[in-house]
Design an enzyme around this catalytic site. Structure first.
Site, mmCIF file in Angstrom:
data_model
loop_
_atom_site.group_PDB
_atom_site.id
_atom_site.type_symbol
_atom_site.label_atom_id
_atom_site.label_comp_id
_atom_site.label_asym_id
_atom_site.label_seq_id
_atom_site.Cartn_x
_atom_site.Cartn_y
_atom_site.Cartn_z
ATOM 1 N N LYS A 33 7.695 4.823 -6.250
ATOM 2 C CA LYS A 33 6.250 4.803 -5.986
ATOM 3 C C LYS A 33 5.952 5.347 -4.588
ATOM 4 O O LYS A 33 5.065 6.181 -4.411
ATOM 5 C CB LYS A 33 5.766 3.352 -6.144
ATOM 6 C CG LYS A 33 4.290 3.145 -6.054
ATOM 7 C CD LYS A 33 3.871 1.883 -6.800
ATOM 8 C CE LYS A 33 4.258 0.592 -6.099
ATOM 9 N NZ LYS A 33 3.444 0.305 -4.888
ATOM 10 N N ARG A 38 3.816 10.143 -1.337
ATOM 11 C CA ARG A 38 4.055 11.091 -0.245
ATOM 12 C C ARG A 38 4.239 12.508 -0.777
ATOM 13 O O ARG A 38 3.791 13.483 -0.150
ATOM 14 C CB ARG A 38 5.279 10.655 0.561
ATOM 15 C CG ARG A 38 4.988 9.399 1.402
ATOM 16 C CD ARG A 38 6.253 8.666 1.776
ATOM 17 N NE ARG A 38 6.025 7.582 2.728
ATOM 18 C CZ ARG A 38 5.583 6.357 2.407
ATOM 19 N NH1 ARG A 38 5.293 6.058 1.155
ATOM 20 N NH2 ARG A 38 5.418 5.437 3.334
ATOM 21 N N ARG A 133 -7.420 -6.811 1.636
ATOM 22 C CA ARG A 133 -6.230 -6.569 2.481
ATOM 23 C C ARG A 133 -6.604 -5.931 3.826
ATOM 24 O O ARG A 133 -7.582 -5.196 3.919
ATOM 25 C CB ARG A 133 -5.224 -5.706 1.705
ATOM 26 C CG ARG A 133 -4.691 -6.467 0.503
ATOM 27 C CD ARG A 133 -3.709 -5.679 -0.295
ATOM 28 N NE ARG A 133 -2.490 -5.416 0.455
ATOM 29 C CZ ARG A 133 -1.512 -4.631 0.021
ATOM 30 N NH1 ARG A 133 -1.632 -4.021 -1.146
ATOM 31 N NH2 ARG A 133 -0.433 -4.449 0.736
ATOM 32 N N GLN A 180 3.437 1.933 6.009
ATOM 33 C CA GLN A 180 2.075 2.399 5.722
ATOM 34 C C GLN A 180 1.344 2.733 7.015
ATOM 35 O O GLN A 180 0.655 3.756 7.099
ATOM 36 C CB GLN A 180 1.312 1.344 4.919
ATOM 37 C CG GLN A 180 1.875 1.190 3.509
ATOM 38 C CD GLN A 180 1.183 0.119 2.706
ATOM 39 O OE1 GLN A 180 0.232 -0.513 3.166
ATOM 40 N NE2 GLN A 180 1.649 -0.090 1.491
ATOM 41 N N ASP A 328 9.561 -5.672 -0.403
ATOM 42 C CA ASP A 328 8.934 -5.741 -1.734
ATOM 43 C C ASP A 328 9.766 -6.535 -2.741
ATOM 44 O O ASP A 328 9.309 -6.790 -3.856
ATOM 45 C CB ASP A 328 8.693 -4.321 -2.271
ATOM 46 C CG ASP A 328 7.569 -3.632 -1.513
ATOM 47 O OD1 ASP A 328 6.816 -4.310 -0.789
ATOM 48 O OD2 ASP A 328 7.452 -2.392 -1.632
ATOM 49 N N LYS A 355 0.296 -8.909 1.110
ATOM 50 C CA LYS A 355 0.634 -7.930 0.064
ATOM 51 C C LYS A 355 -0.400 -8.007 -1.071
ATOM 52 O O LYS A 355 -1.469 -8.564 -0.891
ATOM 53 C CB LYS A 355 2.059 -8.197 -0.428
ATOM 54 C CG LYS A 355 3.122 -7.923 0.636
ATOM 55 C CD LYS A 355 3.153 -6.461 1.000
ATOM 56 C CE LYS A 355 4.139 -6.179 2.117
ATOM 57 N NZ LYS A 355 4.047 -4.803 2.592
HETATM 58 C C1 S3P Z 1 5.086 1.047 1.444
HETATM 59 C C2 S3P Z 1 5.279 0.259 2.553
HETATM 60 C C3 S3P Z 1 5.391 -1.205 2.508
HETATM 61 C C4 S3P Z 1 5.635 -1.704 1.093
HETATM 62 C C5 S3P Z 1 4.743 -1.032 0.093
HETATM 63 C C6 S3P Z 1 4.991 0.464 0.095
HETATM 64 C C7 S3P Z 1 5.001 2.504 1.602
HETATM 65 O O1 S3P Z 1 4.183 -1.773 2.976
HETATM 66 O O2 S3P Z 1 5.474 -3.095 1.041
HETATM 67 O O3 S3P Z 1 4.958 -1.539 -1.188
HETATM 68 O O4 S3P Z 1 5.126 3.236 0.603
HETATM 69 O O5 S3P Z 1 4.806 2.957 2.738
HETATM 70 P P1 S3P Z 1 3.912 -2.068 4.542
HETATM 71 O O6 S3P Z 1 3.830 -0.780 5.255
HETATM 72 O O7 S3P Z 1 2.613 -2.818 4.579
HETATM 73 O O8 S3P Z 1 5.071 -2.912 4.977
#
Ligand code: S3P
Length: 451
Positions: A33, A38, A133, A180, A328, A355
């Site tokens: 995912k 990206r 969120r 993120q 995750d 989350k």
């Molecule tokens: C992700 C970063 C993580 C992860 C999310 C996917 C990403 O979140 O928990 O499921 O693809 O950059 P955080 O950046 O909030 O830790």
């Protein structure tokens, strides 16, 4: 409207688990995912045609695909491959209406960074969970770069309205290890004047860094700081990206096959990025039998096949250092801990509270209803395992198990239900569509292979 329909469909969908059989056989899981989001973003900004094969067809990524279609990028889809007709670095155009990111934190936060530096107006929103969120974690540094973003609670909550602006680079030290936030700032940094520098307290998943390199976008490391020169003089061309299977999807079967006696499962073509595979380290410490076979590379990411056979587990202590690379997987790790022998102590995991659901609260509550012994803490939990020497414990079927709208909670409870004596129905499981649309089919198939 689409999101509201999905919310309603999700509430009505249930998943019923029939335990009593081991998991056996060979399978694959959906494309990663994180990588799919990206890949869509960088191919959209490329000059010319790209393909993204093995992409994740979960709703989260489909929403990102639709977002780029709304930003003027033609994308053709088949069940296994996207063909993206990139329009080059400044090729995005103003969307006609709000962009709905659905349930995806990655989608909305990365898009916020990307859209902040465009020369048009855009609005980003999502489902009820997304609108709860925290967005301030990206909005604040983006405003420091010159972004003009409005949102509920001063920009803390979506919907976010972005008035594209000329950005400038900043030197940002994030207090949270979050891919993120990192990716949002790097995407904004691409369109900013001057240099963007980014540091984080611990390495979060590094897919953006690797994919920048794969596309030939110059990003460098200086003593743990990422350094990016904005507005590259030459853009990048379309490429073919092959997305490996999602380790976070494989995680459900790594735990399921470990805790259900007599299981032996092979999952082929799984992303093995070391910033993602903390679950293997933790499970091995607990006594799990997981083998990584045929390690190779695809699109700048390590890939392997995983073989897992059932094993008796012991509790383990998990502190700060392991959190980002396991983030995750905590919902399903809690299931493993609940049937292990001895205590599992998780600390430094307060990010779990923000989350898709508050995963400390939702997993504690749901696992307690299944007979587990769990103490909730502000930054983690203590799980008193039900196992005894030489034998894993068993959870009980709960009479009103529910996902709280969180796909990973839904699938984790399904795995926990495999250890129970009675069948169990989990409510509100439409959310599984966000990341793993064929979860039930894969699980059913593995259960059908028992001798
Ligand atoms: C992700 C970063 C993580 C992860 C999310 C996917 C990403 O979140 O928990 O499921 O693809 O950059 P955080 O950046 O909030 O830790």
């Amino acid at each position: 409207r689409k999101t509201r329909e999905l919310d309603r469909a999700s509430l009505m969908t249930t998943l019923t688990i029939s335990p009593g059989r081991p998991l056996r056989g060979t399978t694959t899981v959906p494309g990663d995912k994180s990588l799919t989001h990206r890949a869509i973003i960088l191919t959209a900004l490329a000059e010319g045609t790209s393909t993204v094969s093995g992409y994740c067809r979960g709703e989260d990524c489909l929403n990102t695909m639709r977002a780029f279609q709304a930003l003027g990028i033609p994308i053709a889809e088949t069940p296994t491959e996207l063909t993206v007709s990139g329009k080059g670095f400044w090729g995005l155009t103003e969307p006609q209406g709000p962009i709905d990111c659905g349930n995806s934190g990655t989608g909305i936060r990365l898009l916020t960074g990307l859209l902040a530096g465009q020369d048009f107006f855009s609005v980003l929103t999502g489902d009820e969970s997304i609108r709860r969120r925290p967005m301030g974690r990206v909005v604040k540094p983006l405003r420091e770069m010159g972004a003009i973003i409005a949102g509920r609670k001063g920009g803390e909550l979506a919907p976010l309205a972005i008035t594209g602006a000329g950005l400038h680079g900043i030197d940002y030290h994030s207090s949270v290890a979050s891919a993120q936030i990192k990716s949002s700032i790097l995407l904004a940094g691409l369109f900013a004047q001057g240099q963007t520098r980014y540091r984080e307290p611990r390495l979060s998943r590094d897919h953006t860094e690797r994919m920048f390199q794969f596309f030939g976008i110059p990003l460098r490391q200086e003593e743990g700081t990422l350094v990016l020169d904005g507005r590259p003089p030459v853009g990048w061309r379309g490429v073919d990206v092959t997305v490996p299977g999602d380790f976070s999807a494989a995680a459900f079967f790594l735990v399921g096959a470990t805790i259900v006696p007599g299981s032996d499962v092979t999952i082929r073509n799984v992303g093995m990025n070391p910033t993602r595979t903390g679950l293997i380290d933790v499970m091995r410490k607990m006594g799990a039998d997981i083998q990584v076979l045929g390690l190779r590379e695809a699109a700048g990411e390590p890939v392997g096949d995983l073989r897992v056979q059932s094993a008796v587990l012991k509790g383990v202590t998990i502190g700060h250092e392991l959190i980002p690379k396991t983030i995750d997987e905590f919902p399903v790790l809690c299931v493993a801990a609940a049937v292990a022998e001895g205590d599992t102590v998780i600390s430094g995991a307060e990010e779990l509270r923000v989350k898709e659901s508050d995963r400390i609260a939702t997993m504690s509550g749901e696992l307690k209803a299944m007979g587990a012994l769990v103490e909730e803490r502000p930054d983690g939990m203590v799980i008193r395992g039900l196992g005894r020497s030489g034998e894993n414990g068993r959870l009980q079927a709960a009479s009103n198990a529910r996902s709280h709208g969180d796909h990973r909670v839904a699938m984790s409870l399904a795995i926990g239900g495999l250890t129970a004596e009675q069948g169990m129905t989990i409510a509100d499981t439409g959310c599984v569509e966000t990341s793993f649309p064929n979860f039930e089919a894969v699980l059913t198939d593995l259960l059908a292979h028992s001798a």
